[in-house]
Design an enzyme around this catalytic site. Structure first.
Site, PDB file in Angstrom:
ATOM      1  N   ASP A   1     -76.132 -48.118  63.985  1.00  0.00           N
ATOM      2  CA  ASP A   1     -74.700 -47.836  63.874  1.00  0.00           C
ATOM      3  C   ASP A   1     -74.074 -47.910  65.269  1.00  0.00           C
ATOM      4  O   ASP A   1     -74.523 -47.216  66.189  1.00  0.00           O
ATOM      5  CB  ASP A   1     -74.492 -46.445  63.272  1.00  0.00           C
ATOM      6  CG  ASP A   1     -73.046 -46.221  62.859  1.00  0.00           C
ATOM      7  OD1 ASP A   1     -72.734 -46.455  61.695  1.00  0.00           O
ATOM      8  OD2 ASP A   1     -72.234 -45.814  63.714  1.00  0.00           O
TER       9      ASP A   1
ATOM     10  N   GLU B   1     -69.519 -50.919  60.678  1.00  0.00           N
ATOM     11  CA  GLU B   1     -70.220 -51.083  61.955  1.00  0.00           C
ATOM     12  C   GLU B   1     -71.698 -50.755  61.845  1.00  0.00           C
ATOM     13  O   GLU B   1     -72.381 -50.536  62.841  1.00  0.00           O
ATOM     14  CB  GLU B   1     -69.564 -50.207  63.037  1.00  0.00           C
ATOM     15  CG  GLU B   1     -69.703 -48.714  62.837  1.00  0.00           C
ATOM     16  CD  GLU B   1     -68.581 -48.101  62.015  1.00  0.00           C
ATOM     17  OE1 GLU B   1     -68.338 -46.902  62.182  1.00  0.00           O
ATOM     18  OE2 GLU B   1     -67.961 -48.820  61.210  1.00  0.00           O
TER      19      GLU B   1
END
Length: 608
Positions: free
Chosen positions: A273, A317
């Site tokens: 992430d 993301e």
């Protein structure tokens, strides 16, 4: 003394080679052909060599096969086994020279396999009354049986080879593409009959036509495969980063999970992430944020080049790397090294986010023996990622159920987020705020006494308790604070708070587990509750428990539109309504809990 796999492999190769060479020697008659037959033999050998350079490729996995078996079967039907073995022998000698990198034993093994396959096909063809030298259009059974025997011997010999080298499961997986193998062998049989007819009718010109036909088929299938892969890439790739997308990744994970479990090989999954991406986006704009995602995707793609890893954009993301044949320790070393490289890689604007550099948090989980579904691996990797972010980001964490209090960390963070929402009541309805806090406290304590609840269920009950009345934010202030009895239309508005609350909390997907508690905590066990009139066990278990706790606190605290009861009076009411308003099992357990935990304290307060 037990033999190891290397010795078993050698013995197997020797046995097959002996059987194949014996079959070759028994069926061979080297001097039975005329000069023109030898011309045809050499032309057939040349055709096999040429066709091996134009294999036919089949989607979806680009498996390719040569048409040499079509030639062997065709000449077997027309000229018999001796003629066919001569073609095979001469081609094998030629192959020995132009494929010098392959070991001599591998050449001998392949030659012996073909001898056995051709012999099996020939004798099965004769057994079913096939006629050598002509094509019988009215009796195709011998042709079909001979092909099946040819194919069956091939499968059995390969399977036995994998068994001998200790990779029986890998052999099973190789043979697991039987659908594609059946397609290729069906084409083989069809083309062998086509060639036999052409040779029978036109001989050399017929052979020339077959070569042209197969060459064209090779080009057509190659173009078709390229088109298929182009369309497949568009469907399976993320348009922004060029990595695989979420859907493809889930399918790849299921396949790899099944294969690695069968082969007893390690399989590791990592979730990454990008740290503080939202802050970067807010400061630099969405277009620049998209450029950052594309840039990071390229870094990941470069990092896995030369490996068998699958990297995908999992969503937003978040990225995923699937690592077959890799332990979690090796994955940790790889990803921690990558993390440091990413830290040292500059991208415009990263100096304004907290770490002042490009960074990611990563969670790693390895497949374990007790796992049955790939989703379990996803859940563990996701938990490890959550733990990495909770540890301050820019780090890599391995999943370890003994050392991680992952549920506690998530619970505390979710609780803080929900408490912020409940604080809105401080300015509108202090009673609802305090009521929510008390119901949360009861739910936390009572849930810990219920052994049948999992840790997750206990935490869900507590979180649902603190947010269960959030929908009352939509109720007008004059109705919430009305001191007298509510009018019918006012009560109808109050009842809507459960659906309004559901809509508010549903905005954040991470709280989906709480939705049944918010919407259904006013359903009754006898089906006379709201909003849907659910009955008995149609009502989710946690919602039934919350109904009891919510009612108890409502009865024992001052409310605008009903008198306050003592703890004992409220418990008697719960006992009286067990089986009608309340789940009788949990009602009894809650009464016992309050009497043990709270009644002694209430009595002491009354004495004081």
């Amino acid at each position: 003394m037990a033999l190891n796999f290397k010795e078993t492999e050698k013995i197997y190769i020797i046995i097959i080679s002996f059987l194949g060479l014996s079959s070759f020697w028994i069926n061979l008659d080297f001097f039975a052909q005329s000069l023109w037959d030898w011309v045809l033999i050499y032309m057939l050998v040349g055709s096999i060599i040429l066709l091996n350079f134009f294999p036919i490729s089949l989607p979806p996995k680009a498996n390719s096969f040569s048409m040499d078996s079509s030639i062997y079967l065709a000449i077997l039907f027309l000229y018999g086994i001796s003629f066919t073995l001569k073609v095979l022998f001469i081609y094998s000698v030629v192959e020995l020279f132009y494929r010098r990198k392959m070991s001599f034993w591998r050449h001998l093994f392949n030659f012996s396999m073909y001898c056995l396959m051709i012999s099996g096909a020939y004798y099965s063809f004769l057994f079913f009354h096939g006629e050598i030298g002509k094509i019988n259009y009215y009796n195709l059974l011998p042709y079909l049986v001979s092909l099946l025997v040819y194919f069956g011997i091939n499968v059995i010999l390969i399977l036995l080879f994998f068994l001998c080298v200790g990779q029986i499961f890998k052999g099973a997986l190789e043979l697991g593409i039987l659908k594609e193998a059946c397609v290729s062998y069906s084409i083989t049989l069809l083309l062998s009959l086509v060639l036999a007819i052409l040779l029978w009718e036109a001989k050399y010109f017929g052979l020339f036509l077959l070569i042209i036909l197969v060459t064209l088929l090779s080009f057509i299938f190659k173009k078709f495969l390229q088109l298929y892969q182009l369309v497949s890439n568009r469907a399976n790739k993320d348009h922004l980063t060029g990595l695989y997308n979420h859907g493809f990744f889930k399918e790849a994970l299921k396949e790899q999970f099944s294969d690695c479990k069968l082969l007893k090989q390690p399989l590791t999954l990592a979730f990454l992430d990008l740290d503080d991406f939202k802050k970067y986006n807010d400061r630099n704009g969405h277009l620049q944020g998209d450029r950052l995602l594309a840039f990071f995707g390229k870094l990941l793609q470069q990092a896995v080049e030369g490996t068998n890893f699958t990297v995908a954009r999992y969503g937003g993301e978040e990225f995923a790397i699937l690592m077959p044949n890799t332990t979690k320790e090796d994955a940790y070393a790889f990803l921690n090294r990558l993390r440091k490289e990413v830290n040292d890689t500059y991208f415009d604007g990263v100096e304004h986010i907290p770490y002042r550099c490009l960074s990611f948090s990563c969670g790693i989980a390895e497949m374990e023996k007790d796992m049955h579904e790939s989703d379990e691996l996803i859940h563990r990797a996701d938990q490890a990622l959550y733990y990495a972010k909770a540890q301050g980001k820019n780090n890599v964490q391995l999943y370890d159920k003994h050392n991680m209090c992952l549920d506690e960390i998530k619970f505390k963070q979710d609780l803080e987020a929900l408490e912020q929402q409940v604080k809105f009541f401080l300015s509108k309805d202090v009673y609802t705020y305090r009521h929510s806090k008390r119901v949360f406290k009861y739910a936390l304590e009572f849930g810990s006494r219920l052994d049948e609840l999992t840790v997750h269920e206990r935490q869900t009950l507590a979180l649902g308790a603190i947010i269960h009345d959030i929908g009352k934010i939509e109720v007008p202030r004059d109705i919430l604070n009305k001191s007298g009895k509510l009018e019918k239309h006012e009560w109808e508005i109050i009842k809507k708070h459960v659906t309004w609350g559901r809509e508010i909390v549903a905005a954040e997907k991470r709280f989906d587990d709480l939705l049944p508690l918010i919407e259904l905590h006013h359903e009754r066990y006898d089906g006379k509750g709201y909003p849907y009139g659910l009955k008995g066990e149609e009502i989710p278990k946690l919602a039934r428990i919350l109904c009891i706790i919510d009612s108890f606190d409502a009865m024992t605290t001052e409310r605008p539109y009903q008198p306050t009861k003592t703890f004992e009076e409220a418990l008697e009411e719960i006992e009286r309504c067990a089986g009608t308003q309340f789940d009788p099992v949990y009602a009894a357990k809650f009464v016992a809990f309050v009497r043990e935990r709270y009644l002694p304290l209430a009595e002491m307060q009354q004495l004081n």
